[in-house]
Scaffold this active site. Structure first.
Site, short mmCIF file in Angstrom:
data_model
loop_
_atom_site.label_atom_id
_atom_site.label_comp_id
_atom_site.label_asym_id
_atom_site.label_seq_id
_atom_site.Cartn_x
_atom_site.Cartn_y
_atom_site.Cartn_z
N HIS A 111 63.46 66.23 -9.31
CA HIS A 111 62.07 66.37 -8.88
C HIS A 111 62.06 66.74 -7.39
CE1 HIS A 111 60.05 63.82 -12.28
NE2 HIS A 111 60.98 64.64 -12.74
N GLU A 113 60.68 65.39 -4.80
CA GLU A 113 60.93 64.28 -3.89
C GLU A 113 62.41 63.89 -3.88
OE1 GLU A 113 56.71 63.81 -5.47
OE2 GLU A 113 58.67 64.37 -6.25
N CYS A 141 56.04 60.41 -9.32
CA CYS A 141 56.22 59.70 -10.58
C CYS A 141 56.96 58.39 -10.30
CB CYS A 141 57.01 60.56 -11.56
SG CYS A 141 58.76 60.71 -11.13
N CYS A 144 60.45 58.90 -8.71
CA CYS A 144 60.43 59.36 -7.32
C CYS A 144 59.91 58.26 -6.39
CB CYS A 144 59.57 60.61 -7.19
SG CYS A 144 60.29 62.05 -8.02
#
Length: 214
Positions: A111, A113, A141, A144
């Site tokens: 992801h 992040e 999410c 993250c």
């Protein structure tokens, strides 16, 4: 005019002068107090104006960084990645910027992040990102968000919400629900094996002198 009348007039004149003097002192004191209050009010207004300008300047800088993260998310779509972007700042300088590379990199953990955190750690040569701020184009999410906490990032800013992401097909709500469910009732079957033996690495860790607490 008798002597007594002169004394009476003198006393009256003295009282009049005294009252006039008191009145003058009161008037001057009131004017001074009013001017002082006006001066203090002006200084307070000036301080508030400076504080407001400073806040506006800081907010403006934050907005610029967030806009960059959003632009990064949009550009990432053209590269075959997901519509997410993240930027990490340290002491006012960008030390990491990354997009989502889950599909392009065949990595479900990649992801924006996570990618930015990995990049920032390499840049600073540290696993501790205390003092850093992360700007995410979308609310992180659970994975993250956990990584942000584990990296000790000092502040998180995000733009779109997780509900906006869900509306676009990125629905992580089941993860929030799954974390709260008891282990034995989770969707992925979980079974604990040789629990006693699994404790041995921790026993070893407690004894070692070369450990670095994360």
């Amino acid at each position: 005019m008798t002597e007594e009348s002169k004394k009476t007039n003198y006393r009256r004149a003295s009282r009049t002068l005294l009252y006039l003097g008191i009145a003058l002192v009161l008037i001057l004191g009131f004017q001074f107090a009013t001017q002082k209050m006006a001066h203090q009010a002006q200084k307070h207004q000036e301080k508030e104006a400076l504080a407001t300008k400073s806040t506006e300047d800081k907010d403006s800088a934050k907005i610029e960084i967030m806009e960059e993260a959003i632009t990064l998310a949009s550009e990432n779509i053209k590269k075959g990645g997901g519509p997410f972007g993240a930027i990490i700042i340290k002491d006012g300088k960008v030390i990491a910027r990354a997009g989502n590379t889950v599909t392009s990199g065949l990595d479900p953990t990649a992801h924006a992040e996570i990618n930015a955190i990995r990049q920032a750690c390499k840049t600073l040569n540290s696993f501790d990102l205390n003092g850093c701020e992360i700007y995410s184009s979308c609310e992180p999410c659970p994975m993250c968000l956990s990584a942000i906490y584990l990296a000790r990032i000092s502040k998180l800013y995000f733009s779109a919400s997780r509900f906006d992401a869900a509306d676009a097909g990125f629905d992580d709500s089941f993860l929030y629900e799954e974390i709260a469910v008891p282990i034995e009732k989770r969707k992925i079957p979980v079974q604990e094996l040789i629990a006693q033996k699994g404790k041995s690495p921790f026993v070893q860790w407690k004894k070692t002198e070369k450990k670095i607490a994360d």
